[in-house]
Design a protein around this motif. Structure first.
Motif, PDB file in Angstrom:
ATOM      1  N   TYR A   1       0.764  -1.315   0.014  1.00 26.32           N
ATOM      2  CA  TYR A   1      -0.127   0.059   0.063  1.00 26.32           C
ATOM      3  C   TYR A   1       0.906   1.175  -0.165  1.00 26.32           C
ATOM      4  CZ  TYR A   1      -3.473  -3.262   1.312  1.00 26.32           C
ATOM      5  OH  TYR A   1      -4.192  -4.488   1.401  1.00 26.32           O
ATOM      6  N   ALA A   2       2.110   1.249  -0.120  1.00 28.80           N
ATOM      7  CA  ALA A   2       2.984   2.306  -0.055  1.00 28.80           C
ATOM      8  C   ALA A   2       2.905   3.150  -1.524  1.00 28.80           C
ATOM      9  CB  ALA A   2       4.343   1.830   0.296  1.00 28.80           C
ATOM     10  N   LYS A   3       2.880   4.367  -1.119  1.00 27.67           N
ATOM     11  CA  LYS A   3       2.735   5.215  -2.561  1.00 27.67           C
ATOM     12  C   LYS A   3       3.960   5.137  -3.245  1.00 27.67           C
ATOM     13  CE  LYS A   3      -0.448   8.871  -0.351  1.00 27.67           C
ATOM     14  NZ  LYS A   3      -0.563   9.947  -0.249  1.00 27.67           N
ATOM     15  N   ARG A   4       3.701   4.820  -4.538  1.00 28.64           N
ATOM     16  CA  ARG A   4       4.809   4.536  -5.522  1.00 28.64           C
ATOM     17  C   ARG A   4       5.338   6.049  -5.793  1.00 28.64           C
ATOM     18  NH1 ARG A   4       2.532  -0.217  -9.229  1.00 28.64           N
ATOM     19  NH2 ARG A   4       2.341  -1.837  -7.445  1.00 28.64           N
ATOM     20  N   LYS A   5       6.711   5.927  -6.252  1.00 25.92           N
ATOM     21  CA  LYS A   5       7.429   7.251  -6.397  1.00 25.92           C
ATOM     22  C   LYS A   5       6.801   7.427  -8.020  1.00 25.92           C
ATOM     23  CE  LYS A   5      11.126   6.838  -3.391  1.00 25.92           C
ATOM     24  NZ  LYS A   5      12.615   6.762  -3.366  1.00 25.92           N
ATOM     25  N   LYS A   6       6.726   8.678  -8.444  1.00 29.73           N
ATOM     26  CA  LYS A   6       6.438   8.936 -10.142  1.00 29.73           C
ATOM     27  C   LYS A   6       7.689   8.890 -10.765  1.00 29.73           C
ATOM     28  CE  LYS A   6       2.191  11.216  -9.290  1.00 29.73           C
ATOM     29  NZ  LYS A   6       1.426  12.244  -9.449  1.00 29.73           N
TER      30      LYS A   6
END
Length: 84
Positions: free
Chosen positions: A78-83
């Motif tokens: 669920y961690a936000k992915r780096k763009k």
């Protein structure tokens, strides 16, 4: 091929012991052999089913880098992915 055997001690009700003793005498087999045969009859189908279950074929197909995925699975899922 002889499999290894483990010695164990069990407590039986008197009627269970008498029944096994009679079977042992009639069949000219040891009490241990009678009990092993009962266990084999009862559980052999379960052992075969487990070995044939296709889900067991996936065991060991993955490899990891040693990161603690099991303990920190929420972070990985669920961690936000780096763009990019």
């Amino acid at each position: 091929m002889e499999t290894s055997k483990h010695r164990t001690q069990i407590s039986l009700e008197d009627w269970q012991y008498q029944l096994l003793l009679e079977m042992s005498k009639k069949q000219k087999k040891s009490l241990s052999q009678i009990i092993r045969e009962f266990l084999s009859e009862k559980f052999s189908k379960q052992v075969v089913r487990t070995k044939e279950d296709s889900v067991w074929s996936i065991i060991g197909i993955g490899s990891g880098d040693g990161s603690p995925v099991a303990r920190e699975h929420d972070r990985f899922l669920y961690a936000k992915r780096k763009k990019k």
